[in-house]
Scaffold this active site. Structure first.
Site, PDB file in Angstrom:
ATOM      1  N   ASP A 106       0.857  -1.179   0.000  1.00 23.95           N
ATOM      2  CA  ASP A 106       0.000   0.000   0.000  1.00 23.95           C
ATOM      3  C   ASP A 106       0.897   1.235   0.000  1.00 23.95           C
ATOM      4  OD1 ASP A 106      -2.795   0.757   0.025  1.00 23.95           O
ATOM      5  OD2 ASP A 106      -2.263   1.835   1.839  1.00 23.95           O
ATOM      6  N   PHE A 134       2.167   5.761 -13.419  1.00 20.77           N
ATOM      7  CA  PHE A 134       0.744   5.731 -13.077  1.00 20.77           C
ATOM      8  C   PHE A 134       0.492   6.689 -11.908  1.00 20.77           C
ATOM      9  CE2 PHE A 134       0.873   3.335  -9.081  1.00 20.77           C
ATOM     10  CZ  PHE A 134       2.146   2.787  -9.137  1.00 20.77           C
TER      11      PHE A 134
HETATM   12  P1  IMP Z   1      -2.388   2.134  -3.555  1.00 21.36           P
HETATM   13  O1  IMP Z   1      -3.512   2.109  -2.556  1.00 21.36           O
HETATM   14  O2  IMP Z   1      -1.108   1.637  -3.006  1.00 21.36           O
HETATM   15  O3  IMP Z   1      -2.716   1.444  -4.850  1.00 21.36           O
HETATM   16  O4  IMP Z   1      -2.089   3.627  -3.944  1.00 21.36           O
HETATM   17  C1  IMP Z   1      -2.837   4.738  -3.490  1.00 21.36           C
HETATM   18  C2  IMP Z   1      -2.848   5.789  -4.566  1.00 21.36           C
HETATM   19  O5  IMP Z   1      -1.521   6.281  -4.741  1.00 21.36           O
HETATM   20  C3  IMP Z   1      -3.327   5.266  -5.927  1.00 21.36           C
HETATM   21  O6  IMP Z   1      -4.151   6.240  -6.518  1.00 21.36           O
HETATM   22  C4  IMP Z   1      -2.058   5.103  -6.721  1.00 21.36           C
HETATM   23  O7  IMP Z   1      -2.272   5.372  -8.083  1.00 21.36           O
HETATM   24  C5  IMP Z   1      -1.116   6.130  -6.082  1.00 21.36           C
HETATM   25  N1  IMP Z   1       0.238   5.591  -6.117  1.00 21.36           N
HETATM   26  C6  IMP Z   1       0.718   4.512  -5.446  1.00 21.36           C
HETATM   27  N2  IMP Z   1       1.997   4.298  -5.758  1.00 21.36           N
HETATM   28  C7  IMP Z   1       2.334   5.250  -6.654  1.00 21.36           C
HETATM   29  C8  IMP Z   1       3.534   5.523  -7.377  1.00 21.36           C
HETATM   30  O8  IMP Z   1       4.551   4.829  -7.307  1.00 21.36           O
HETATM   31  N3  IMP Z   1       3.473   6.593  -8.183  1.00 21.36           N
HETATM   32  C9  IMP Z   1       2.378   7.375  -8.328  1.00 21.36           C
HETATM   33  N4  IMP Z   1       1.235   7.154  -7.704  1.00 21.36           N
HETATM   34  C10 IMP Z   1       1.217   6.087  -6.868  1.00 21.36           C
END
Ligand code: IMP
Length: 188
Positions: free
Chosen positions: A69, A144
């Site tokens: 996360d 992303f």
């Molecule tokens: P997640 O819950 O870990 O998937 O990420 C939470 C939010 O942060 C999501 O909208 C992802 O797109 C964003 N996010 C997570 N890791 C990255 C990254 O490495 N680069 C840019 N955005 C990220």
């Protein structure tokens, strides 16, 4: 050892795969749909997610797997969106963040990654942080999420302007992954 990365995000899997190869680890992709649990910290969310999917699919208890996360913490917004990054990205996106950052002089921020690793009935956490700045506008088309608006310290490019290999030199995720992969290969 066969390990699984449970994620619905193919970009995260690609980033992790490149590193796993460097560590000569075999890592497989498992995409399990689950609603992300609520929590005040990434650590709580990662651990709760791990427990949630173990309850959803009892066969997972026999596997070695991890999930991750991540969140973006912006200093001048009191570390918002932090653990709410997923919801905030889906609702206001990068344009919304840039709007909130209009006229903010202090643009420092950091990304944090927390891995919950499960093996033998035990969950362990691995963490990584990358400091940087929120740009004035979106830059780059790769990567992303918040990649187009985040420039790591000591870099002239946003994550979205970097190749995957370069992002893997600086990102929060490669730091938590390296910690995990190092511990897995230490006694091999
Ligand atoms: P997640 O819950 O870990 O998937 O990420 C939470 C939010 O942060 C999501 O909208 C992802 O797109 C964003 N996010 C997570 N890791 C990255 C990254 O490495 N680069 C840019 N955005 C990220």
């Amino acid at each position: 050892m066969e390990i699984y990365f449970i994620t619905h995000n193919s970009s995260k899997f690609e980033e992790a795969s490149e590193l796993a190869n460097n560590f000569s680890l075999t890592m497989n992709w498992k995409n399990i749909e689950y609603e992300e649990p609520q929590g005040d910290t990434l650590e709580i969310i990662a651990e709760k997610s791990c427990i949630k999917i173990l309850e959803k699919d009892l066969t997972l208890a026999n596997l070695v797997f991890f999930l991750e996360d991540a969140g973006l913490f912006i200093d001048s917004l009191n570390r918002f969106p932090g653990p709410y990054s997923s919801y905030v990205y889906k609702t206001i996106g990068n344009d919304g963040i840039l709007k909130l950052m209009e006229n903010k002089e202090n643009r420092t921020a950091f990304f944090k990654s927390v891995i919950a690793f499960y093996a033998n009935n035990e969950i362990k956490l691995y963490k990584g942080i990358t400091k940087g700045k929120i740009t004035d506008s979106k830059q780059g088309h790769d990567g992303f999420g918040f990649d187009p608006i985040f420039k790591p310290s000591e870099c002239d490019e946003t994550f979205a302007e970097m190749t995957l290999t370069t992002k893997n030199l600086y990102s929060h995720r490669q730091k938590s992954l390296r910690e995990l992969f190092t511990s897995l290969t230490a006694f091999a």
